[in-house]
Motif scaffolding. Structure first.
Motif, PDB file in Angstrom:
ATOM      1  N   LYS A  97       0.847  -1.472   0.120  1.00 17.73           N
ATOM      2  CA  LYS A  97       0.007   0.029  -0.145  1.00 17.73           C
ATOM      3  C   LYS A  97       0.999   1.132   0.011  1.00 17.73           C
ATOM      4  N   LYS A  98       0.163   2.389  -0.543  1.00 18.18           N
ATOM      5  CA  LYS A  98       0.871   3.514  -0.289  1.00 18.18           C
ATOM      6  C   LYS A  98      -0.119   4.628   0.659  1.00 18.18           C
ATOM      7  N   TYR A  99       0.453   5.356   1.073  1.00 20.28           N
ATOM      8  CA  TYR A  99      -0.384   6.458   1.705  1.00 20.28           C
ATOM      9  C   TYR A  99      -0.075   7.689   1.413  1.00 20.28           C
ATOM     10  N   GLU A 100      -1.204   8.602   1.577  1.00 17.58           N
ATOM     11  CA  GLU A 100      -1.028   9.978   1.523  1.00 17.58           C
ATOM     12  C   GLU A 100      -2.015  10.629   2.419  1.00 17.58           C
ATOM     13  N   LEU A 101      -2.029  11.859   2.779  1.00 24.52           N
ATOM     14  CA  LEU A 101      -2.666  12.676   3.629  1.00 24.52           C
ATOM     15  C   LEU A 101      -4.004  12.808   2.936  1.00 24.52           C
ATOM     16  N   GLY A 102      -5.188  12.332   3.804  1.00 24.93           N
ATOM     17  CA  GLY A 102      -6.320  12.334   2.978  1.00 24.93           C
ATOM     18  C   GLY A 102      -7.084  13.928   3.503  1.00 24.93           C
ATOM     19  N   ALA A 103      -6.385  14.612   4.062  1.00 22.77           N
ATOM     20  CA  ALA A 103      -7.195  16.053   4.407  1.00 22.77           C
ATOM     21  C   ALA A 103      -7.391  16.713   3.084  1.00 22.77           C
ATOM     22  N   LYS A 104      -6.406  16.602   2.097  1.00 19.62           N
ATOM     23  CA  LYS A 104      -6.464  17.306   0.983  1.00 19.62           C
ATOM     24  C   LYS A 104      -7.888  16.945   0.233  1.00 19.62           C
ATOM     25  N   GLU A 105      -8.057  17.877  -0.973  1.00 21.88           N
ATOM     26  CA  GLU A 105      -9.309  17.743  -1.449  1.00 21.88           C
ATOM     27  C   GLU A 105      -9.469  16.376  -2.052  1.00 21.88           C
ATOM     28  N   HIS A 106     -10.637  15.612  -2.571  1.00 21.70           N
ATOM     29  CA  HIS A 106     -10.604  14.454  -2.923  1.00 21.70           C
ATOM     30  C   HIS A 106      -9.977  14.597  -4.474  1.00 21.70           C
ATOM     31  N   HIS A 107      -9.095  13.736  -5.078  1.00 26.09           N
ATOM     32  CA  HIS A 107      -8.489  13.422  -6.217  1.00 26.09           C
ATOM     33  C   HIS A 107      -8.366  12.180  -6.763  1.00 26.09           C
ATOM     34  N   ASP A 108      -7.883  11.940  -7.833  1.00 22.21           N
ATOM     35  CA  ASP A 108      -7.924  10.515  -8.465  1.00 22.21           C
ATOM     36  C   ASP A 108      -6.292  10.454  -8.927  1.00 22.21           C
ATOM     37  N   HIS A 109      -5.979   9.487  -9.404  1.00 20.12           N
ATOM     38  CA  HIS A 109      -4.371   9.227  -9.753  1.00 20.12           C
ATOM     39  C   HIS A 109      -4.159   8.616 -11.023  1.00 20.12           C
ATOM     40  N   LEU A 110      -3.331   9.289 -11.531  1.00 26.16           N
ATOM     41  CA  LEU A 110      -2.416   8.758 -12.895  1.00 26.16           C
ATOM     42  C   LEU A 110      -1.323   8.411 -12.401  1.00 26.16           C
ATOM     43  N   ILE A 111      -0.957   6.936 -12.876  1.00 26.88           N
ATOM     44  CA  ILE A 111       0.140   6.393 -12.515  1.00 26.88           C
ATOM     45  C   ILE A 111       0.820   5.712 -13.623  1.00 26.88           C
ATOM     46  N   CYS A 112       2.185   6.358 -13.683  1.00 28.46           N
ATOM     47  CA  CYS A 112       3.003   5.908 -14.988  1.00 28.46           C
ATOM     48  C   CYS A 112       3.708   4.793 -14.634  1.00 28.46           C
ATOM     49  N   THR A 113       3.337   3.796 -15.367  1.00 27.14           N
ATOM     50  CA  THR A 113       3.808   2.244 -15.389  1.00 27.14           C
ATOM     51  C   THR A 113       5.360   2.141 -15.553  1.00 27.14           C
ATOM     52  N   ILE A 114       6.137   3.167 -16.290  1.00 27.72           N
ATOM     53  CA  ILE A 114       7.488   2.911 -16.255  1.00 27.72           C
ATOM     54  C   ILE A 114       7.996   3.715 -15.289  1.00 27.72           C
ATOM     55  N   CYS A 115       7.931   5.036 -14.939  1.00 24.90           N
ATOM     56  CA  CYS A 115       8.820   5.667 -14.048  1.00 24.90           C
ATOM     57  C   CYS A 115       7.988   5.543 -12.625  1.00 24.90           C
ATOM     58  N   MET A 146      -9.937   6.146  -8.071  1.00 27.43           N
ATOM     59  CA  MET A 146      -9.577   5.966  -9.494  1.00 27.43           C
ATOM     60  C   MET A 146      -8.430   5.929  -9.878  1.00 27.43           C
ATOM     61  N   GLN A 147      -7.613   5.094 -10.798  1.00 22.10           N
ATOM     62  CA  GLN A 147      -6.161   5.131 -11.163  1.00 22.10           C
ATOM     63  C   GLN A 147      -6.642   4.865 -12.453  1.00 22.10           C
ATOM     64  N   ILE A 148      -5.548   5.734 -13.302  1.00 23.98           N
ATOM     65  CA  ILE A 148      -5.419   5.616 -14.657  1.00 23.98           C
ATOM     66  C   ILE A 148      -3.919   5.214 -14.669  1.00 23.98           C
ATOM     67  N   TYR A 149      -3.715   4.156 -15.645  1.00 21.43           N
ATOM     68  CA  TYR A 149      -2.416   3.824 -15.942  1.00 21.43           C
ATOM     69  C   TYR A 149      -2.012   3.855 -17.225  1.00 21.43           C
ATOM     70  N   GLY A 150      -0.676   4.087 -17.397  1.00 20.19           N
ATOM     71  CA  GLY A 150      -0.091   4.547 -18.369  1.00 20.19           C
ATOM     72  C   GLY A 150       1.438   4.992 -18.738  1.00 20.19           C
ATOM     73  N   ILE A 151       1.779   5.753 -19.568  1.00 19.65           N
ATOM     74  CA  ILE A 151       3.151   6.251 -19.806  1.00 19.65           C
ATOM     75  C   ILE A 151       3.059   7.777 -19.632  1.00 19.65           C
ATOM     76  N   CYS A 152       3.655   8.366 -18.868  1.00 15.56           N
ATOM     77  CA  CYS A 152       3.678   9.942 -18.706  1.00 15.56           C
ATOM     78  C   CYS A 152       4.492  10.503 -19.667  1.00 15.56           C
ATOM     79  N   LYS A 153       4.283  11.766 -20.014  1.00 15.68           N
ATOM     80  CA  LYS A 153       4.943  12.416 -20.775  1.00 15.68           C
ATOM     81  C   LYS A 153       6.437  12.471 -21.110  1.00 15.68           C
ATOM     82  N   GLU A 154       7.155  12.426 -19.848  1.00 15.44           N
ATOM     83  CA  GLU A 154       8.495  12.272 -19.873  1.00 15.44           C
ATOM     84  C   GLU A 154       8.980  11.076 -20.336  1.00 15.44           C
ATOM     85  N   CYS A 155       8.387  10.158 -19.948  1.00 12.25           N
ATOM     86  CA  CYS A 155       8.570   8.723 -20.299  1.00 12.25           C
ATOM     87  C   CYS A 155       8.541   8.160 -21.851  1.00 12.25           C
ATOM     88  N   GLN A 156       7.595   9.027 -22.370  1.00 10.62           N
ATOM     89  CA  GLN A 156       7.475   8.835 -23.636  1.00 10.62           C
ATOM     90  C   GLN A 156       8.628   9.454 -24.621  1.00 10.62           C
TER      91      GLN A 156
END
Lengths: 158, 158
Positions: A97-115, A146-156
């Motif tokens: 698992k990974k943890y983050e402070l939850g106090a912030k505004e709700h948000h979703d995640h984009l995860i780069c599968t390379i970096c 929600m998580q979106i997986y893919g390749i970020c701009k830098e890694c492309q």
DNA sequence: GTCGCTGCAAAGTCTTTGCAGAGAG
DNA sequence: CTCTCTGCAAAGACTTTGCAGCGAC
């Protein structure tokens, strides 16, 4: 005690609030405010990344080497913080698992599968649709992720 | 070999296709088609639920007790199926992954935090927004997953 | 026959727990 | 002072791996 900002700017104020909420929470449950707990909360606050228990433990050992914080305490404190909705855990594909402070505004995640980089985003249209869907099914939503997986701009480009 | 349907209805056809794809995939990679692999694929196909490796193993032991399938084989086959995009793994809050056949249309999940039931849904508007978001950030999406947690209709009335 | 697959058990991860001493309130 | 926390090490849960024999092709 480590404290990143000693001058009284917005960021410090925000942290002080978080810390006070945490102290109240502890008091309300007859729990004790310990150095370890403060260091853990603060390290989470000062980290922009999403941390694993082990990563958090390492960071703490680097920043506060004198305090020999055990990994068990990190786990115990993270569970406590998660139960209290101070932090949120994310469990992505691989493991751990990974943890983050939850106090912030709700948000979703984009995860780069390379970096492995995680980018946060918020989309109101999606949030609206989620409510519409749960309403329709008679489901009471407490949370979502929600998580979106893919390749970020830098890694492309590399 | 266990086979749920012997009459030639749609469901059987669908399974036959899945099975043939799997066989081709194995052949292409110089892998062998074994009884264990078929049983695992079939059990996944015939289960409406999202299964954990252990749950799948139990189901198989119940249904095909003569074949003493080892848990290691279940893990190995699930990894193989996941790499080949035949199944998808979901890792929700608590712990342990759950697997589902990935051949179906893409969908997201509603998870009841009381009874653990998982409901699938699809929302085109959300899918559209996801594409819009990744396009904007120059991110190449390969996959995504969304979970909504809450209390299902049944658990609310009980 | 060959070479991959399987079950078993042992080894790895990651996480939790028991305990005795330390420390907050 | 009391009663919770902590670090340590041991125990657990879940997953992976090494190996010798088995079985698909």
């Amino acid at each position: 005690m480590p404290r990143v900002n000693t001058n009284f700017n917005d960021r410090t104020v925000e942290y002080e609030q978080l810390l006070n909420n945490f102290k109240q929470l502890l008091k309300k449950n007859n729990l004790k405010f310990t150095i370890q707990r403060e260091v853990i909360l603060e390290t989470l606050y000062n980290s922009d990344e999403h941390l694993t228990p082990e990563g958090l433990h390492h960071l703490i050992q680097e920043k506060v080497p004198d305090l020999k914080t055990g990994i068990a305490t990190v786990y115990r404190t993270l569970s406590l913080l998660e139960e209290s909705n101070v932090v949120t855990s994310l469990s992505f594909g691989a493991q751990g698992k990974k943890y983050e402070l939850g106090a912030k505004e709700h948000h979703d995640h984009l995860i780069c599968t390379i970096c492995g980089q995680i980018t946060e985003f918020v989309d109101n249209e999606i949030e609206r649709r989620q409510h519409a869907i749960t309403d329709e099914l008679g489901f009471t939503m407490s949370d979502h992720s929600m998580q979106i997986y893919g390749i970020c701009k830098e890694c492309q480009t590399n």
